[in-house]
Motif scaffolding. Structure first.
Motif, PDB file in Angstrom:
ATOM      1  N   UNK A 139       0.823  -1.211   0.000  1.00 44.57           N
ATOM      2  CA  UNK A 139       0.000   0.000   0.000  1.00 44.57           C
ATOM      3  C   UNK A 139       0.857   1.262   0.000  1.00 44.57           C
ATOM      4  N   UNK A 140       1.892   1.292   0.827  1.00 42.62           N
ATOM      5  CA  UNK A 140       2.761   2.466   0.857  1.00 42.62           C
ATOM      6  C   UNK A 140       3.438   2.691  -0.489  1.00 42.62           C
ATOM      7  N   UNK A 141       3.798   1.614  -1.162  1.00 44.67           N
ATOM      8  CA  UNK A 141       4.429   1.724  -2.482  1.00 44.67           C
ATOM      9  C   UNK A 141       3.462   2.310  -3.498  1.00 44.67           C
ATOM     10  N   UNK A 142       2.217   1.802  -3.528  1.00 45.24           N
ATOM     11  CA  UNK A 142       1.282   2.273  -4.560  1.00 45.24           C
ATOM     12  C   UNK A 142       0.819   3.704  -4.278  1.00 45.24           C
ATOM     13  N   UNK A 143       0.687   4.101  -3.017  1.00 47.05           N
ATOM     14  CA  UNK A 143       0.346   5.497  -2.738  1.00 47.05           C
ATOM     15  C   UNK A 143       1.470   6.422  -3.203  1.00 47.05           C
ATOM     16  N   UNK A 144       2.722   6.003  -2.959  1.00 46.06           N
ATOM     17  CA  UNK A 144       3.853   6.815  -3.406  1.00 46.06           C
ATOM     18  C   UNK A 144       3.876   6.920  -4.927  1.00 46.06           C
ATOM     19  N   UNK A 145       3.650   5.794  -5.625  1.00 45.93           N
ATOM     20  CA  UNK A 145       3.648   5.811  -7.086  1.00 45.93           C
ATOM     21  C   UNK A 145       2.492   6.624  -7.642  1.00 45.93           C
ATOM     22  N   UNK A 187       2.797  -6.041 -11.436  1.00 44.38           N
ATOM     23  CA  UNK A 187       3.537  -6.657 -12.545  1.00 44.38           C
ATOM     24  C   UNK A 187       5.041  -6.692 -12.295  1.00 44.38           C
ATOM     25  N   UNK A 188       5.500  -6.232 -11.129  1.00 39.89           N
ATOM     26  CA  UNK A 188       6.933  -6.110 -10.885  1.00 39.89           C
ATOM     27  C   UNK A 188       7.499  -7.312 -10.135  1.00 39.89           C
ATOM     28  N   UNK A 189       8.798  -7.597 -10.304  1.00 42.33           N
ATOM     29  CA  UNK A 189       9.451  -8.643  -9.499  1.00 42.33           C
ATOM     30  C   UNK A 189       9.399  -8.346  -8.006  1.00 42.33           C
ATOM     31  N   UNK A 190       9.406  -7.054  -7.628  1.00 44.16           N
ATOM     32  CA  UNK A 190       9.334  -6.700  -6.212  1.00 44.16           C
ATOM     33  C   UNK A 190       8.042  -7.216  -5.585  1.00 44.16           C
ATOM     34  N   UNK A 191       6.933  -7.008  -6.277  1.00 42.58           N
ATOM     35  CA  UNK A 191       5.647  -7.493  -5.777  1.00 42.58           C
ATOM     36  C   UNK A 191       5.653  -9.014  -5.683  1.00 42.58           C
ATOM     37  N   UNK A 192       6.145  -9.683  -6.721  1.00 43.39           N
ATOM     38  CA  UNK A 192       6.164 -11.146  -6.714  1.00 43.39           C
ATOM     39  C   UNK A 192       7.037 -11.680  -5.583  1.00 43.39           C
ATOM     40  N   UNK A 193       8.124 -10.991  -5.292  1.00 41.74           N
ATOM     41  CA  UNK A 193       8.967 -11.389  -4.180  1.00 41.74           C
ATOM     42  C   UNK A 193       8.242 -11.290  -2.856  1.00 41.74           C
ATOM     43  N   UNK A 194       7.435 -10.241  -2.687  1.00 37.67           N
ATOM     44  CA  UNK A 194       6.650 -10.108  -1.470  1.00 37.67           C
ATOM     45  C   UNK A 194       5.635 -11.232  -1.348  1.00 37.67           C
ATOM     46  N   UNK A 195       4.964 -11.558  -2.446  1.00 32.09           N
ATOM     47  CA  UNK A 195       3.982 -12.645  -2.451  1.00 32.09           C
ATOM     48  C   UNK A 195       4.646 -13.975  -2.123  1.00 32.09           C
ATOM     49  N   UNK A 196       5.813 -14.235  -2.725  1.00 26.99           N
ATOM     50  CA  UNK A 196       6.508 -15.502  -2.487  1.00 26.99           C
ATOM     51  C   UNK A 196       6.848 -15.673  -1.010  1.00 26.99           C
ATOM     52  N   UNK A 197       7.100 -14.566  -0.335  1.00 29.01           N
ATOM     53  CA  UNK A 197       7.428 -14.642   1.081  1.00 29.01           C
ATOM     54  C   UNK A 197       6.262 -15.054   1.958  1.00 29.01           C
ATOM     55  N   UNK A 198       5.026 -15.022   1.400  1.00 28.72           N
ATOM     56  CA  UNK A 198       3.840 -15.420   2.146  1.00 28.72           C
ATOM     57  C   UNK A 198       3.564 -16.908   2.071  1.00 28.72           C
ATOM     58  N   UNK A 199       4.224 -17.606   1.178  1.00 30.71           N
ATOM     59  CA  UNK A 199       3.877 -19.002   0.905  1.00 30.71           C
ATOM     60  C   UNK A 199       4.605 -19.963   1.831  1.00 30.71           C
TER      61      UNK A 199
END
Length: 233
Positions: free
Chosen positions: A28-34, A218-230
């Protein structure tokens, strides 16, 4: 603009009222900044969040909420930040799971186990109905405490979000060998988590948030965050 959150790892993590991590809060903080929308993070329990947005056109947003018809009457919702994994069952490792028991919640309840459930938490209408008719349940305020009770053989099973269980295992690795995960055949798809904003946030601002969400997902950063939840094997 205020960004309202409460502490619930791995989704939101706060320390002394300030953001200290968590997948949804970081996203959320990332998308508000963007989107070019400055925010100030405020800690607020869920009940007060709803009361604030109901009270009138507010320029506050809350992170990671499910969209319902009731909430749409007093709030605007972004595109989803994330869709949860289906609810699963954690069982104590010493539990003998009946071989004839298929992985449906009703069948697992028929095994006569002692279950732990979250206090004040809904597991969906169908599961709530099944659990209401099952006497061997006890409610707890903290998921990590329930996992510890499983590890000590003081509970048999609990319903859990896999993302939350993965965080608990990462923070307390010794628990992992004492707990097993059972995937349910009849668990519905996980809910979509949105940014929920007061009606004082304009449609134009919501459109900017939606564009930022689509771009960030669509970014690798987002996918990395998701992978950390699994949960890992």
């Amino acid at each position: 603009m205020s960004l309202l959150v409460f502490d619930r790892p791995p989704y939101y993590q706060l320390q002394h009222g300030q953001p200290s991590g968590g997948f949804l809060l970081t996203t959320a903080l990332t998308v508000f900044a963007q989107a070019g929308i400055p925010v100030t993070v405020r800690e607020m329990p869920p009940g007060r969040v709803v009361a604030m947005l109901k009270d009138g056109p507010s320029r506050a947003c809350a992170v990671g909420w499910y969209k319902t018809a009731e909430r749409e009457a007093f709030a605007r919702f972004s595109e989803p930040l994330y869709r949860n994994q289906p609810t699963a069952v954690a069982v104590r490792a010493t539990l003998s799971v009946p071989e004839t028991c298929s992985p449906f919640l009703a069948d697992l309840l028929a095994a006569g186990w002692h279950w732990g459930l979250r206090e004040g938490f809904s597991y969906g209408a169908e599961y709530d109905q099944l659990l209401a008719a099952y006497p061997a349940t006890k409610r707890f305020a903290d998921t990590a405490h329930m996992v510890e009770l499983l590890a000590k053989d003081r509970l048999d099973a609990m319903l859990v979000e896999p993302e939350e269980l993965a965080w608990i295992f990462a923070s307390k690795p010794a628990l992992r060998k004492h707990v097993r995960i059972v995937r349910l055949a009849d668990s519905p798809l996980g809910g979509r988590r949105h940014i929920m904003c007061g009606l004082g946030v304009s449609p134009g601002e919501m459109a900017r948030l939606d564009a930022a969400i689509e771009s960030f997902r669509a970014t690798p950063q987002y996918q990395g965050l998701v992978d950390g939840l699994h949960l890992t094997p």
